[in-house]
Write an enzyme that holds these catalytic residues in place. Structure first.
Site, PDB file in Angstrom:
ATOM      1  N   GLU A 164      -7.076   4.369   7.648  1.00  7.66           N
ATOM      2  CA  GLU A 164      -6.871   5.804   7.393  1.00  7.66           C
ATOM      3  C   GLU A 164      -8.098   6.422   6.729  1.00  7.66           C
ATOM      4  O   GLU A 164      -8.265   7.644   6.730  1.00  7.66           O
ATOM      5  CB  GLU A 164      -5.596   5.997   6.558  1.00  7.66           C
ATOM      6  CG  GLU A 164      -4.357   5.753   7.424  1.00  7.66           C
ATOM      7  CD  GLU A 164      -3.131   5.261   6.692  1.00  7.66           C
ATOM      8  OE1 GLU A 164      -3.078   5.359   5.456  1.00  7.66           O
ATOM      9  OE2 GLU A 164      -2.219   4.752   7.369  1.00  7.66           O
TER      10      GLU A 164
ATOM     11  N   GLY B 289       1.946   2.074  10.583  1.00  6.20           N
ATOM     12  CA  GLY B 289       2.863   3.200  10.434  1.00  6.20           C
ATOM     13  C   GLY B 289       3.542   3.624  11.721  1.00  6.20           C
ATOM     14  O   GLY B 289       4.143   4.687  11.793  1.00  6.20           O
TER      15      GLY B 289
ATOM     16  N   GLU C 261      -5.743  -5.305  10.379  1.00  4.35           N
ATOM     17  CA  GLU C 261      -4.744  -4.261  10.597  1.00  4.35           C
ATOM     18  C   GLU C 261      -5.067  -3.501  11.876  1.00  4.35           C
ATOM     19  O   GLU C 261      -5.899  -2.568  11.857  1.00  4.35           O
ATOM     20  CB  GLU C 261      -4.739  -3.281   9.429  1.00  4.35           C
ATOM     21  CG  GLU C 261      -4.417  -3.910   8.102  1.00  4.35           C
ATOM     22  CD  GLU C 261      -3.860  -2.877   7.137  1.00  4.35           C
ATOM     23  OE1 GLU C 261      -2.703  -3.015   6.765  1.00  4.35           O
ATOM     24  OE2 GLU C 261      -4.578  -1.927   6.806  1.00  4.35           O
TER      25      GLU C 261
ATOM     26  N   LYS D 187       0.078   4.259  -0.299  1.00  3.06           N
ATOM     27  CA  LYS D 187      -0.585   5.436   0.285  1.00  3.06           C
ATOM     28  C   LYS D 187      -0.350   6.667  -0.605  1.00  3.06           C
ATOM     29  O   LYS D 187      -0.319   6.555  -1.821  1.00  3.06           O
ATOM     30  CB  LYS D 187      -0.108   5.660   1.719  1.00  3.06           C
ATOM     31  CG  LYS D 187      -0.200   4.384   2.566  1.00  3.06           C
ATOM     32  CD  LYS D 187      -0.054   4.634   4.019  1.00  3.06           C
ATOM     33  CE  LYS D 187       0.032   3.312   4.758  1.00  3.06           C
ATOM     34  NZ  LYS D 187      -0.078   3.439   6.182  1.00  3.06           N
TER      35      LYS D 187
ATOM     36  N   HIS E 295      -9.676   0.853   4.631  1.00  4.69           N
ATOM     37  CA  HIS E 295      -8.397   1.049   5.319  1.00  4.69           C
ATOM     38  C   HIS E 295      -8.633   1.974   6.510  1.00  4.69           C
ATOM     39  O   HIS E 295      -9.446   2.902   6.441  1.00  4.69           O
ATOM     40  CB  HIS E 295      -7.370   1.652   4.359  1.00  4.69           C
ATOM     41  CG  HIS E 295      -5.985   1.632   4.937  1.00  4.69           C
ATOM     42  ND1 HIS E 295      -5.557   2.554   5.863  1.00  4.69           N
ATOM     43  CD2 HIS E 295      -4.951   0.765   4.754  1.00  4.69           C
ATOM     44  CE1 HIS E 295      -4.304   2.271   6.203  1.00  4.69           C
ATOM     45  NE2 HIS E 295      -3.914   1.186   5.547  1.00  4.69           N
TER      46      HIS E 295
ATOM     47  N   ASN F 112       0.862  -1.187   0.000  1.00  7.82           N
ATOM     48  CA  ASN F 112       0.000   0.000   0.000  1.00  7.82           C
ATOM     49  C   ASN F 112       0.900   1.240   0.000  1.00  7.82           C
ATOM     50  O   ASN F 112       1.482   1.579   1.022  1.00  7.82           O
ATOM     51  CB  ASN F 112      -0.898  -0.030   1.251  1.00  7.82           C
ATOM     52  CG  ASN F 112      -1.761   1.214   1.362  1.00  7.82           C
ATOM     53  OD1 ASN F 112      -1.867   1.997   0.417  1.00  7.82           O
ATOM     54  ND2 ASN F 112      -2.389   1.395   2.518  1.00  7.82           N
TER      55      ASN F 112
ATOM     56  N   SER G  61       3.055  -2.386  10.325  1.00  2.99           N
ATOM     57  CA  SER G  61       4.502  -2.366  10.522  1.00  2.99           C
ATOM     58  C   SER G  61       5.172  -3.703  10.206  1.00  2.99           C
ATOM     59  O   SER G  61       6.131  -4.101  10.865  1.00  2.99           O
ATOM     60  CB  SER G  61       4.840  -1.898  11.946  1.00  2.99           C
ATOM     61  OG  SER G  61       4.384  -0.566  12.132  1.00  2.99           O
TER      62      SER G  61
HETATM   63  C1  PEP Z   1      -0.938  -0.118   5.795  1.00  2.00           C
HETATM   64  O1  PEP Z   1      -0.861   0.948   5.224  1.00  2.00           O
HETATM   65  O2  PEP Z   1      -1.893  -0.857   5.553  1.00  2.00           O
HETATM   66  C2  PEP Z   1       0.116  -0.494   6.732  1.00  2.00           C
HETATM   67  C3  PEP Z   1       0.014  -1.622   7.340  1.00  2.00           C
HETATM   68  O3  PEP Z   1       1.170   0.393   6.892  1.00  2.00           O
HETATM   69  P1  PEP Z   1       2.572   0.081   7.646  1.00  2.00           P
HETATM   70  O4  PEP Z   1       3.086  -1.212   7.092  1.00  2.00           O
HETATM   71  O5  PEP Z   1       3.441   1.236   7.300  1.00  2.00           O
HETATM   72  O6  PEP Z   1       2.269  -0.029   9.104  1.00  2.00           O
END
Ligand code: PEP
Length: 254
Positions: A98, A174, A168, A13, A96, A11, A214
Site C-alpha cells: 500500500e 485485503g 505479500e 493499517k 508494504h 497490521n 487474506s
Molecule cells: C496486509 O495488510 O499486509 C495484509 C496482508 O492484509 P489482509 O490480511 O487484509 O489481506
C-alpha cells in the site's frame, strides 16, 4: 541449524479508535503469553503506538507500519526510527504494497529505510510481492527477486542478520483471495533462492519469511504447514481478537 521461530504480525493499517486498539492489544497480549513459541507483533497506527506498547505485555512486539528514510530534520509528517525506538517500538514494516503502489515508494527508498531500521536496532520486516498483472504475465518470481535485490542493495549479510521478509502478493491483500499454499510456498522458495544468491545458503535458511494476503482463521494452518512459510502478516483478520488468536495458535502448531 535451530528451527525458525514462527512469527505472526497484525497490521492494523488505518483502522480502529484508540480505545478499540487498546482493547485489542490487551487481548493479543493474553494470547501471545499463551504461545511463547510464536513471536507476535502488532503494527498499530502511529498515534497509538505508545499507548499500545504500555497496554500490552512484553510478549507482544509493537511495530510501526513505516519509518522515514531519514534520520532527522525537515521532513514534515515523517517519523524517524529514533523516535520509534524512543517509545519502545521494536520492529517496522518496510515497503508494504500500500506504500509501494499507493504512495510510489521505490526500492531505492526502501533500501534507505532498511538502513535506518538496522542502524536503530529495530527488526525490519521487508514486504515484497507481485501485482496480478505481473503474475498473469508470468513475472511473479522475477518481480520478487528484483524487489529483494533493490531493497538489499549495498547491505551486508551481517547487517541484515535479523531481516524478516513478508511475501505479500498484491492481489491477495485485503481481497479475500488467498494464494494457494503451493503458490505461496513456491514464492517463498524464490525469496530464499534470492537471499542465497545475495548472501549465503546459511542466511537463506535462517531468514524468516512470512506470508501475507487474506490470511484468516480458516486458511492459516494450511499455509503455515508449508515448510518455507514461517508465519503470517495479517491485515483484516488481525482486527478481530478471536481470529488473530486462532492464527497465532495455527502458527504454534506448525
Ligand atoms: C496486509 O495488510 O499486509 C495484509 C496482508 O492484509 P489482509 O490480511 O487484509 O489481506
Amino acid at each position: 541449524m535451530a528451527p525458525r521461530r514462527p512469527i505472526i504480525g497484525g497490521n492494523w493499517k488505518m483502522n480502529l479508535t484508540r480505545a478499540e486498539g487498546l482493547a485489542l492489544a490487551a487481548a493479543v497480549g493474553d494470547v501471545a503469553s499463551a504461545y511463547p513459541r510464536v513471536e507476535v507483533a502488532v503494527f498499530p497506527p502511529f498515534p497509538y503506538l505508545d499507548a499500545v506498547r504500555a497496554e500490552t505485555t512484553p510478549a507482544v512486539a509493537v511495530g510501526a507500519q513505516d519509518c522515514s528514510a531519514e534520520a532527522k530534520g525537515a521532513f514534515t509528517g515523517q517519523v524517524s526510527v529514533g523516535m520509534l525506538v524512543d517509545i519502545g517500538v521494536t520492529s517496522v514494516l518496510i515497503g508494504h504494497s500500500e506504500r509501494r503502489h499507493g504512495l510510489g515508494e521505490t526500492d531505492a527508498i526502501l533500501c534507505r529505510k532498511l538502513a535506518r531500521a538496522v542502524d536503530g536496532g529495530v527488526l525490519p520486516v521487508l514486504c515484497v510481492g507481485e501485482t496480478l498483472a505481473e503474475r498473469d504475465a508470468g513475472r511473479a518470481h522475477e518481480v520478487i527477486a528484483t524487489q529483494l535485490r533493490g531493497a538489499l542493495d549495498g547491505h551486508s549479510e551481517a547487517s541484515m542478520s535479523q531481516l524478516v521478509i513478508a511475501y505479500e502478493p498484491v492481489w491477495a491483500i485485503g481481497t479475500g483471495r488467498t494464494a494457494t499454499p503451493a503458490d505461496a510456498a513456491e514464492a517463498h522458495r524464490t525469496v530464499r533462492r534470492t537471499l542465497q544468491d545475495l548472501y549465503s545458503a546459511r542466511f537463506a535458511e535462517k531468514a524468516r519469511v512470512m506470508y501475507g494476503g487474506s490470511v484468516n482463521a480458516r486458511n492459516a494452518a494450511e499455509l503455515f504447514a508449508q515448510e518455507d512459510i514461517d508465519g503470517g502478516l495479517v491485515g483484516g483478520a488481525s482486527l478481530i481478537a478471536s481470529d488473530f488468536a486462532a492464527i497465532i495458535a495455527a502458527a504454534a502448531g506448525r
